[in-house]
Design a protein around this motif. Structure first.
Motif: not given
Length: 159
Positions: A128-137, A139-145
């Protein structure tokens, strides 16, 4: 939360400044009570996300949604990290963050057990912290994996 003043809070709340200073002895007191309320609300929201979850796929989907939530989730996550940062500076807030963590892990443990819940909780907070800070989101698939790899084959709902 840096730069917050009684005056700013009163203006945002649409109440007289005297109301704020009367009810809260200090900004620290106000902040602690606001964080406690945030934790109370978010703990209930978190628990509610898992109502009706019966399968591994449903469980993982809820977790991926936590990482890739919309604007309301973003605001909530930012406030949560503000609390954690404040707790690093103010040991008085650490009991609140610890209780919040325990509440979250208790919910997760109903599906995967306490040890896996602790690992998953740490992964989710980092993602979640990385998702908040990233400039290039990502994918949902990477999170799922990543979630699937952390869960492993044991303790999956519906298995």
């Amino acid at each position: 939360m840096a730069g917050t003043t009684h005056r700013h809070i009163a203006a945002r709340a649409g109440v007289p400044l005297g109301s704020i200073t009367y009810h809260f002895a200090s900004l620290t007191d106000l902040q602690a009570q606001a964080f406690a309320r945030h934790v109370e609300v978010q703990s209930a929201v978190f628990e509610g996300l898992f109502e009706g979850v019966e399968t591994h796929e449903q469980f993982v989907e809820v977790l991926v949604d936590l990482v890739h939530g919309g604007p309301a989730r973003h605001r909530s996550a930012v406030l949560g990290f503000e609390l954690h940062l404040a707790a690093l500076r103010d040991p008085g807030l650490r009991a609140l963050t610890q209780a919040w963590t325990e509440d979250s892990r208790t919910v997760l443990a109903r599906f995967i057990g306490p040890d896996s819940a602790a690992r998953l909780d740490a992964l989710l907070e980092g993602m979640i912290m990385h998702a908040l800070l990233t400039t290039s989101p990502k994918s949902r698939e990477r999170a799922r994996d990543a979630i699937d790899q952390t869960l492993g084959p044991v303790g999956r709902p519906g298995s």
